[in-house]
Design an enzyme around this catalytic site. Structure first.
Site, PDB file in Angstrom:
ATOM      1  N   ASN A  12       0.866  -1.176   0.000  1.00  0.00           N
ATOM      2  CA  ASN A  12       0.000   0.000   0.000  1.00  0.00           C
ATOM      3  C   ASN A  12       0.905   1.229   0.000  1.00  0.00           C
ATOM      4  OD1 ASN A  12      -1.781   2.058   0.544  1.00  0.00           O
ATOM      5  ND2 ASN A  12      -2.263   1.394   2.639  1.00  0.00           N
ATOM      6  N   LYS A  14       0.087   4.247  -0.281  1.00  0.00           N
ATOM      7  CA  LYS A  14      -0.586   5.413   0.323  1.00  0.00           C
ATOM      8  C   LYS A  14      -0.393   6.650  -0.575  1.00  0.00           C
ATOM      9  CE  LYS A  14       0.052   3.348   4.818  1.00  0.00           C
ATOM     10  NZ  LYS A  14       0.024   3.496   6.265  1.00  0.00           N
ATOM     11  N   HIS A  98      -9.425   0.923   4.928  1.00  0.00           N
ATOM     12  CA  HIS A  98      -8.145   1.064   5.633  1.00  0.00           C
ATOM     13  C   HIS A  98      -8.377   1.930   6.874  1.00  0.00           C
ATOM     14  CE1 HIS A  98      -4.054   2.295   6.566  1.00  0.00           C
ATOM     15  NE2 HIS A  98      -3.670   1.215   5.912  1.00  0.00           N
ATOM     16  N   GLU A 100      -6.844   4.314   8.075  1.00  0.00           N
ATOM     17  CA  GLU A 100      -6.692   5.755   7.856  1.00  0.00           C
ATOM     18  C   GLU A 100      -7.979   6.349   7.280  1.00  0.00           C
ATOM     19  OE1 GLU A 100      -3.071   5.404   5.609  1.00  0.00           O
ATOM     20  OE2 GLU A 100      -2.027   4.828   7.445  1.00  0.00           O
ATOM     21  N   GLU A 170      -5.288  -5.545  10.477  1.00  0.00           N
ATOM     22  CA  GLU A 170      -4.294  -4.501  10.721  1.00  0.00           C
ATOM     23  C   GLU A 170      -4.574  -3.835  12.062  1.00  0.00           C
ATOM     24  OE1 GLU A 170      -2.335  -3.122   6.914  1.00  0.00           O
ATOM     25  OE2 GLU A 170      -4.077  -1.858   7.168  1.00  0.00           O
ATOM     26  N   GLY A 176       2.500   1.737  10.922  1.00  0.00           N
ATOM     27  CA  GLY A 176       3.446   2.842  10.830  1.00  0.00           C
ATOM     28  C   GLY A 176       4.124   3.188  12.140  1.00  0.00           C
ATOM     29  N   SER A 216       3.553  -2.694  10.356  1.00  0.00           N
ATOM     30  CA  SER A 216       5.012  -2.718  10.511  1.00  0.00           C
ATOM     31  C   SER A 216       5.649  -4.050  10.087  1.00  0.00           C
ATOM     32  CB  SER A 216       5.397  -2.343  11.944  1.00  0.00           C
ATOM     33  OG  SER A 216       4.926  -1.042  12.251  1.00  0.00           O
TER      34      SER A 216
HETATM   35  C1  PEP Z   1      -0.717  -0.068   6.256  1.00  0.00           C
HETATM   36  O1  PEP Z   1      -0.873   1.135   6.227  1.00  0.00           O
HETATM   37  O2  PEP Z   1      -1.565  -0.816   5.730  1.00  0.00           O
HETATM   38  C2  PEP Z   1       0.448  -0.591   6.964  1.00  0.00           C
HETATM   39  C3  PEP Z   1       0.421  -1.817   7.366  1.00  0.00           C
HETATM   40  O3  PEP Z   1       1.488   0.284   7.190  1.00  0.00           O
HETATM   41  P1  PEP Z   1       2.947  -0.076   7.803  1.00  0.00           P
HETATM   42  O4  PEP Z   1       3.416  -1.337   7.129  1.00  0.00           O
HETATM   43  O5  PEP Z   1       3.785   1.102   7.486  1.00  0.00           O
HETATM   44  O6  PEP Z   1       2.735  -0.289   9.254  1.00  0.00           O
END
Ligand code: PEP
Length: 254
Positions: A12, A14, A98, A100, A170, A176, A216
């Site tokens: 992703n 973003k 997601h 976000e 997630e 992040g 992460s």
């Molecule tokens: C994401 O935004 O879907 C995500 C998992 O981000 P990160 O890998 O940076 O934690």
């Protein structure tokens, strides 16, 4: 490593990468990953790079995903993008709900289920994100949150459509932040999500659905996470922005 379901690892991107940067990244990934057959590999650039990236991966083992779409099929919805418009660029997957978007755009489970139905209507596979916040984790509410999100965001899907849907677990506190769920936490949540799908649909569908872990994921933790029986891939944010780290996550997962 023998897995019951084929792994699916998606990046992703973003709101990152202009077209030139996106092309650089995709050329590198094509080079590094040309031999990989064991994993379904998906890149999800921003809308503005879909057209160019699409041309570059036509002849490759990489698949294209989008990061969002409208629940409507067209019309007076300024700023929105319809599922059919994504299909024009050979997009196969679309990330929905997601965290976000749940947080900043206030997307609800009901809206996410409408988007999922609109995606399936044109044979686009949704990657539906669920996961608890830190406060919910600390309050012992993880299962309750997952149950609500799964019930609501998958409402109205047929068994057939569910089988073609990907779930991304997630935990919001791991996105992040550099904090990753332990393998036990991830496996526990994934098994629980699969049991919810079995109840809402049936066992056959639940066994078929792929559940990605996101939060992460890095080359160093990918192998252990992917070795869990109910972890069927990863949704990767930060580490998907560099050729080396995304390619290594995939190679370390095989
Ligand atoms: C994401 O935004 O879907 C995500 C998992 O981000 P990160 O890998 O940076 O934690």
């Amino acid at each position: 490593m023998e897995k019951e379901r084929k792994l699916i690892i998606a990046g992703n991107w973003k709101m990152n990468k202009n077209v030139a940067e996106a092309l650089d990244l995709i050329q590198g990934l094509k080079r590094e990953l040309v031999q990989v057959k064991e994993v379904d590999m998906v890149v999800c650039p921003p809308f503005t790079a879909l057209s160019e990236v699409s041309k570059q991966i036509l002849d490759s083992n990489l698949r294209l995903g989008a990061q969002n779409m409208s629940e409507h099929s067209g019309g007076a919805y300024t700023g929105e993008v319809a599922a059919m418009m994504l299909k024009e660029f050979s997009v196969r997957y679309v990330i929905l709900g997601h965290s976000e978007r749940r947080q900043y755009q206030k997307e609800s489970d009901e809206l996410i289920s409408k988007k999922a139905l609109a995606a399936h209507a044109v044979e686009l596979k949704p990657i539906i994100c669920v996961g608890e916040t830190l406060a919910e984790l600390e309050g012992g509410k993880t299962e309750q949150v997952l149950a609500t999100q799964i019930r609501g965001s998958l409402a109205g899907l047929t068994k057939e459509q569910m089988g073609e849907t990907v779930i991304a677990y997630e935990p919001v506190w791991a996105i992040g932040t550099g904090k990753t769920a332990s393998t036990e936490q991830a496996q526990g949540a994934h098994a629980y999500i699969r049991s919810l799908i079995a109840k809402q649909f049936d066992d056959t569908v639940a066994r078929r659905v792929r559940i990605q872990y996101g939060g992460s994921v890095k080359p160093a933790n990918a192998r252990e996470l992917m070795s869990q029986p109910d972890v069927d891939g990863a949704l990767v944010g930060g580490a998907a922005l560099e050729v080396r780290s995304f390619a290594d996550i995939i190679k370390n997962s095989i």
